[in-house]
Design a protein around this motif. Structure first.
Motif, PDB file in Angstrom:
ATOM      1  N   GLY A  23       1.777  24.390 -20.535  1.00 40.01           N
ATOM      2  CA  GLY A  23       0.580  24.184 -21.336  1.00 40.01           C
ATOM      3  C   GLY A  23      -0.443  25.285 -21.179  1.00 40.01           C
ATOM      4  N   ALA A  24      -0.148  26.320 -20.408  1.00 42.18           N
ATOM      5  CA  ALA A  24      -1.070  27.435 -20.237  1.00 42.18           C
ATOM      6  C   ALA A  24      -0.740  28.523 -21.239  1.00 42.18           C
ATOM      7  CB  ALA A  24      -0.971  27.969 -18.809  1.00 42.18           C
ATOM      8  N   GLN A  25      -1.693  29.466 -21.392  1.00 42.57           N
ATOM      9  CA  GLN A  25      -1.485  30.508 -22.387  1.00 42.57           C
ATOM     10  C   GLN A  25      -0.401  31.488 -21.973  1.00 42.57           C
ATOM     11  OE1 GLN A  25      -5.964  31.351 -23.434  1.00 42.57           O
ATOM     12  NE2 GLN A  25      -4.619  32.139 -25.008  1.00 42.57           N
ATOM     13  N   SER A  26       0.320  31.964 -22.963  1.00 41.64           N
ATOM     14  CA  SER A  26       1.351  32.965 -22.744  1.00 41.64           C
ATOM     15  C   SER A  26       1.360  33.870 -23.970  1.00 41.64           C
ATOM     16  CB  SER A  26       2.720  32.296 -22.536  1.00 41.64           C
ATOM     17  OG  SER A  26       3.089  31.569 -23.686  1.00 41.64           O
ATOM     18  N   THR A  27       2.411  34.626 -24.150  1.00 43.41           N
ATOM     19  CA  THR A  27       2.486  35.548 -25.285  1.00 43.41           C
ATOM     20  C   THR A  27       2.623  34.772 -26.596  1.00 43.41           C
ATOM     21  OG1 THR A  27       3.604  37.117 -23.854  1.00 43.41           O
ATOM     22  CG2 THR A  27       3.707  37.526 -26.223  1.00 43.41           C
ATOM     23  N   PRO A  28       1.736  34.998 -27.582  1.00 44.66           N
ATOM     24  CA  PRO A  28       1.746  34.221 -28.825  1.00 44.66           C
ATOM     25  C   PRO A  28       2.833  34.676 -29.792  1.00 44.66           C
ATOM     26  CG  PRO A  28      -0.028  35.820 -28.864  1.00 44.66           C
ATOM     27  CD  PRO A  28       0.633  35.944 -27.521  1.00 44.66           C
ATOM     28  N   LYS A  29       4.018  34.126 -29.653  1.00 46.54           N
ATOM     29  CA  LYS A  29       5.106  34.540 -30.539  1.00 46.54           C
ATOM     30  C   LYS A  29       5.739  33.355 -31.249  1.00 46.54           C
ATOM     31  CE  LYS A  29       6.417  38.850 -28.188  1.00 46.54           C
ATOM     32  NZ  LYS A  29       7.518  39.569 -27.499  1.00 46.54           N
ATOM     33  N   ARG A  30       6.570  32.631 -30.542  1.00 49.26           N
ATOM     34  CA  ARG A  30       7.385  31.616 -31.200  1.00 49.26           C
ATOM     35  C   ARG A  30       6.550  30.536 -31.876  1.00 49.26           C
ATOM     36  NH1 ARG A  30      11.494  28.049 -27.679  1.00 49.26           N
ATOM     37  NH2 ARG A  30       9.485  27.463 -26.789  1.00 49.26           N
ATOM     38  N   GLY A  31       5.589  29.952 -31.133  1.00 50.06           N
ATOM     39  CA  GLY A  31       4.779  28.883 -31.703  1.00 50.06           C
ATOM     40  C   GLY A  31       3.997  29.333 -32.919  1.00 50.06           C
ATOM     41  N   PHE A 451       5.549  21.388 -26.202  1.00 48.89           N
ATOM     42  CA  PHE A 451       4.499  22.318 -26.631  1.00 48.89           C
ATOM     43  C   PHE A 451       3.118  21.708 -26.380  1.00 48.89           C
ATOM     44  CE2 PHE A 451       8.178  23.002 -29.395  1.00 48.89           C
ATOM     45  CZ  PHE A 451       8.437  24.351 -29.167  1.00 48.89           C
ATOM     46  N   PRO A 452       2.745  21.497 -25.126  1.00 47.90           N
ATOM     47  CA  PRO A 452       1.431  20.898 -24.845  1.00 47.90           C
ATOM     48  C   PRO A 452       0.303  21.922 -24.907  1.00 47.90           C
ATOM     49  CG  PRO A 452       2.559  21.341 -22.799  1.00 47.90           C
ATOM     50  CD  PRO A 452       3.515  21.756 -23.893  1.00 47.90           C
ATOM     51  N   VAL A 453      -0.903  21.427 -25.131  1.00 48.25           N
ATOM     52  CA  VAL A 453      -2.118  22.242 -25.096  1.00 48.25           C
ATOM     53  C   VAL A 453      -3.075  21.535 -24.152  1.00 48.25           C
ATOM     54  CG1 VAL A 453      -4.012  23.238 -26.426  1.00 48.25           C
ATOM     55  CG2 VAL A 453      -1.766  22.961 -27.480  1.00 48.25           C
ATOM     56  N   LEU A 454      -3.222  22.049 -22.940  1.00 48.00           N
ATOM     57  CA  LEU A 454      -3.968  21.339 -21.902  1.00 48.00           C
ATOM     58  C   LEU A 454      -5.306  21.968 -21.538  1.00 48.00           C
ATOM     59  CD1 LEU A 454      -0.981  20.496 -19.519  1.00 48.00           C
ATOM     60  CD2 LEU A 454      -2.047  19.025 -21.231  1.00 48.00           C
ATOM     61  N   ASP A 455      -5.502  23.234 -21.823  1.00 49.52           N
ATOM     62  CA  ASP A 455      -6.744  23.892 -21.401  1.00 49.52           C
ATOM     63  C   ASP A 455      -7.722  24.050 -22.556  1.00 49.52           C
ATOM     64  OD1 ASP A 455      -5.140  25.672 -22.723  1.00 49.52           O
ATOM     65  OD2 ASP A 455      -5.598  27.375 -21.426  1.00 49.52           O
ATOM     66  N   SER A 465      -2.808  20.185 -32.339  1.00 49.90           N
ATOM     67  CA  SER A 465      -2.095  21.138 -31.479  1.00 49.90           C
ATOM     68  C   SER A 465      -0.883  21.714 -32.188  1.00 49.90           C
ATOM     69  CB  SER A 465      -1.693  20.473 -30.161  1.00 49.90           C
ATOM     70  OG  SER A 465      -1.030  19.253 -30.399  1.00 49.90           O
ATOM     71  N   GLY A 466      -1.191  22.393 -33.290  1.00 48.85           N
ATOM     72  CA  GLY A 466      -0.246  23.210 -34.015  1.00 48.85           C
ATOM     73  C   GLY A 466       1.154  22.702 -34.188  1.00 48.85           C
ATOM     74  N   VAL A 467       2.047  23.193 -33.358  1.00 43.21           N
ATOM     75  CA  VAL A 467       3.477  23.002 -33.546  1.00 43.21           C
ATOM     76  C   VAL A 467       3.861  21.541 -33.488  1.00 43.21           C
ATOM     77  CG1 VAL A 467       5.737  23.526 -32.601  1.00 43.21           C
ATOM     78  CG2 VAL A 467       3.991  25.303 -32.674  1.00 43.21           C
ATOM     79  N   SER A 468       3.421  20.809 -32.461  1.00 41.62           N
ATOM     80  CA  SER A 468       3.895  19.441 -32.273  1.00 41.62           C
ATOM     81  C   SER A 468       3.436  18.517 -33.390  1.00 41.62           C
ATOM     82  CB  SER A 468       3.441  18.898 -30.908  1.00 41.62           C
ATOM     83  OG  SER A 468       2.040  18.920 -30.796  1.00 41.62           O
ATOM     84  N   VAL A 469       2.156  18.587 -33.784  1.00 39.55           N
ATOM     85  CA  VAL A 469       1.655  17.709 -34.839  1.00 39.55           C
ATOM     86  C   VAL A 469       2.272  18.072 -36.186  1.00 39.55           C
ATOM     87  CG1 VAL A 469      -0.393  16.965 -36.093  1.00 39.55           C
ATOM     88  CG2 VAL A 469      -0.502  17.271 -33.618  1.00 39.55           C
TER      89      VAL A 469
END
Length: 530
Positions: A23-31, A451-455, A465-469
């Motif tokens: 759920g932390a930030q990483s490289t913005p690619k697949r999502g 694909f969680p968004v926690l922060d 939260s984008g992908v999941s919803v």
């Protein structure tokens, strides 16, 4: 400083698509790529539908009634723009979690307001543009405008979106003013959100009838010209009137300037007002409950206590009630339609088609899709308690079933009555939508665990939260449509009851697979969160 604030604001918007498994930030690619592809397809589909609607409308106007076209398009674009941005306005401007932190820095409040208003305006552009741009294109192709009228039609995009943004900011201001005086702010936000959404559907579905009536009069009544002078000015501008364009531009810019002025005056007062809490305790008997019941109650409090969560993920419940009521009101018409279909498909009784409509409507509700993200920093509390991830998943799925299934059951009973279902169809009409409701719950939870968004700092980021919803709602819709296609392939030689039986088996398999995934892989992913 403005550049840094913009970078921060938009990074928060796009950060929901750039997460690692924790759920932390990483490289913005697949999502981000998945989101952009799905969003692009949906946006183009919506634009195409408004283009075709505009093309049909243009054929029915005379020279005297032609301003009605842009009056109608303008009102629909206003409703769509409000529907898309009004849910975010209050939380983005007045309830953002980082407001106090930003105010403590050497940053002028008007700059914070400017950045947030601009971010909100981008959303207004997207939503209102889905109506305005296709309508302008249809007008240029099929409306045969003058040169000045065609130029005005393109530039009408600016005053209308500014007018919509002004209305959005005005509603946010009113909500903030009322919420400041009452104890339960969340209820105020939810009531206003529901009213705006209902307004959208009233305008959208009544617009065609109103246009037909006004067109039949042969001219636009004075009440419409003066009562809706902004939209009438848009229509005159599209006819090539410089005065109409001047009035539309002045109204849009003036309304936006007034809204920004009121916002700048109220921002500090409303965002830094002291929040008081009563220390009065309640006397009574403390009741104990099982862990499963306690977790379910906790999920309900999180869901019902968040207007953003309810409006974005639970609003489909209104349609789940409205659609079967419509079927009851139009029962005879529905049965006539079934008889017409029976001439093509002799085995058809209408139950399967109506059940597919109910499942399509039910799939609009996605309570589990953001249910992990909404925990935010509270996720460590769940992990620190002596409960297993399976119990947490059970509670989240249980809430979805408890909230959604009663409406689904009501709709299923109505379908059975309207279609005069036989015994097998009655059983399947109850069982299959129940399995579909479980399918929607499991799919949303599986996606959000992955694909969680926690922060997040703004609750809207978690809820949307984008992908999941997005994948949950439209993935469910695609599955339902695909299985509907299977129906038409089998309808000529298979009765509705047996088709629904096949559907029930497929959904049961899907539910079992996803529940097994949650029990094994989902549990391991959940234990790594936080």
């Amino acid at each position: 400083m403005i550049k840094a604030l913009f970078r921060k604001q938009f990074s928060e918007v796009f950060s929901q698509f750039s997460r690692n498994r924790n759920g932390a930030q990483s490289t913005p690619k697949r999502g981000l790529i998945i989101f952009l592809v799905i969003f692009g397809i949906l946006y183009l589909s919506l634009g195409f539908s408004f283009f075709m609607m505009s093309k049909e409308m243009l054929a029915g106007f005379t020279e005297k009634t032609f301003p009605l076209f842009y009056m109608t398009i303008g009102m629909i674009a206003t409703a769509v723009g409000l529907l898309g941005s009004v849910f975010n306005a209050y939380s983005t401007i007045y309830e953002a979690k980082d407001t106090e932190m930003l105010l403590s820095l050497p940053i002028q409040p008007r700059r914070i307001v400017f950045v947030r208003v601009t971010t909100l305006y981008v959303m207004t552009l997207l939503y209102a543009g889905a109506v305005l741009l296709p309508a302008a294109l249809a007008f240029l192709i099929y409306g045969h405008p003058t040169v000045l009228g065609g130029i005005n039609a393109i530039f009408l995009f600016l005053p209308l979106t500014l007018f919509v943004e002004a209305l959005t900011l005005g509603i946010a201001f009113i909500v903030a003013a009322i919420a400041r005086k009452v104890k339960n702010k969340k209820t105020v936000v939810m009531v206003f959100s529901i009213l705006i959404t209902l307004l959208f559907y009233v305008i959208y579905f009544k617009a065609q009838n109103a246009v037909t009536y006004l067109t039949s009069l042969g001219e636009i009544p004075a009440a419409a010209r003066y009562g809706l002078f902004f939209y009438y000015a848009m229509g005159r501008a599209a006819q090539g009137s410089p005065l109409g364009m001047l009035v539309a531009m002045a109204t849009g810019v003036g309304a936006f300037a007034l809204a920004c002025f009121l916002l700048s005056k109220s921002f500090i007062k409303f965002t830094t007002s002291q929040k008081t809490a009563s220390a009065k305790g309640k006397k009574g008997v403390v009741k104990s409950a099982s862990r499963n019941l306690a977790l379910l109650k906790r999920e309900w409090k999180i869901f019902s206590g968040s207007p953003s969560y309810v409006m974005n993920c639970g609003f489909g419940l209104i349609f789940l009630i409205a659609v079967p009521i419509f079927l009851l009101v139009k029962m005879e018409s529905m049965r006539q339609l079934i008889f017409s279909l029976a001439e093509i498909f002799p085995k058809t009784h209408g139950a399967a088609i109506a059940a597919s409509l109910i499942m399509m409507t039910e799939g609009m509700t996605c309570i589990t899709a953001p249910s992990i993200s909404i925990e935010g920093k509270r996720i460590y509390l769940l992990r620190s308690l002596p409960i297993s991830p399976t119990e947490v998943f059970r509670a989240k799925i249980g809430l979805h079933m408890a909230v959604v299934f009663p409406g689904t059951l009501f709709a299923s009973v109505v379908v059975g009555i309207v279609t005069q279902a036989n015994a097998l169809c009655w059983i399947m009409l109850i069982l299959v939508p129940a399995l579909h409701t479980m399918f929607t719950a499991c799919l949303g939870l599986c996606l959000n665990v992955s694909f969680p968004v926690l922060d997040w700092k703004d609750e809207m980021v978690a809820v949307k939260s984008g992908v999941s919803v997005l994948v949950s709602v439209f993935g469910t819709m695609v599955v339902t449509l695909a299985l509907g296609g299977l129906y038409f392939a089998l309808a000529s030689f298979m009765a509705d009851g047996f088709y629904l039986l096949i559907l029930g088996v497929l959904y049961a398999i899907g539910d079992y697979v996803m529940l097994s995934w949650l029990k094994n892989t989902g549990t391991r992913k959940f234990e790594k969160l936080g």
